[in-house]
Design a protein around this motif. Structure first.
Motif: not given
Length: 246
Positions: A137-152
């Motif tokens: 699935t795309p990164p937006d639904v992984w539940g990432l807590r690191t905003a900079d990682l999600l942005s990259r």
């Protein structure tokens, strides 16, 4: 020793059911074993484009059974890349990983290692080393807590593989029959391709079960036998007591 073609030695065997041993070939991730169809052609074209990518990081997305691990393995062989499961990222040597092209699989299950992934992405970019990340699935639904990682990850190019279409299922079924040296009528392939779940894993499970059934019956493979095997596989999938096995 090679198995005799079905319809020759098997037809002369007695009709009693026999115990069988599973001698299935392992899934092959070579380039020549990858079939291009409408469901994966864009992703395949991007892999073929390497190293002339618009970015050093590439996301390769697709559901389980669509063939993304196979395509990722083709790229890894082409790029002479290291290969790592995301589950092992926290224990890996980041500097060593970033020494060259790298494939990290199942990144949507990154869990507590997302900080390590963030630093790895930054380091790979700094060094201009290619990094392929596979996920369902795309990164937006992984539940990432690191905003900079999600942005990259949002900024990284992304290609998707869809579930196999009918043409791909037919090609895969034919290849699997050939791998097991099984001779069947084209109607068996057509019958199965239209009824199997659209998954390469489902195709492999069906061929393995069909081969076992033919050996057990000491009989050639027919469409009726294929129907019996599909019915059993469907019943097993619907049985709550079997869910989660394997």
């Amino acid at each position: 020793m090679a198995r005799p073609p079905m319809g020759v030695a098997r037809n002369r065997a007695p009709p009693n059911r026999q115990l069988t041993l599973e001698l299935a070939p392992s899934p092959c991730f070579d380039r020549e074993d990858f079939f291009v169809s409408g469901s994966n052609e864009k992703a395949y074209a991007m892999i073929e484009l390497w190293p002339d990518w618009p970015d050093s990081v590439l996301l390769l997305l697709g559901p389980s059974g669509a063939g993304k691990s196979h395509l990722a393995a083709i790229w890894a062989a082409k790029a002479k890349a290291g290969v790592l499961s995301a589950a092992l990222l926290a224990k890996a040597d980041r500097e060593a990983l970033a020494a060259g092209p790298l494939l990290v699989e199942d990144v949507d299950a990154i869990g507590e290692a997302e900080t390590e992934l963030f630093h790895l992405v930054n380091l790979m970019r700094e060094r201009g080393a290619s990094l392929v990340l596979t996920a369902r699935t795309p990164p937006d639904v992984w539940g990432l807590r690191t905003a900079d990682l999600l942005s990259r990850l949002r900024l990284a190019p992304c290609v998707e593989i869809g579930m196999p279409d009918e043409a791909l299922m037919r090609a895969v079924l034919v290849k699997l029959f050939i791998d097991r040296q099984l001779i069947v009528d084209a109607s068996v392939v057509e019958y199965a391709a239209l009824r199997l779940d659209r998954s390469l894993g489902a195709a492999r499970a069906f061929i393995a079960a069909l081969d076992r059934e033919a050996l057990s019956r000491q009989s050639r493979i027919t469409r009726a036998m294929a129907a019996d095997v599909l019915r059993v596989l469907s019943d097993d999938a619907d049985d709550p007591g079997l869910q989660g096995e394997g």
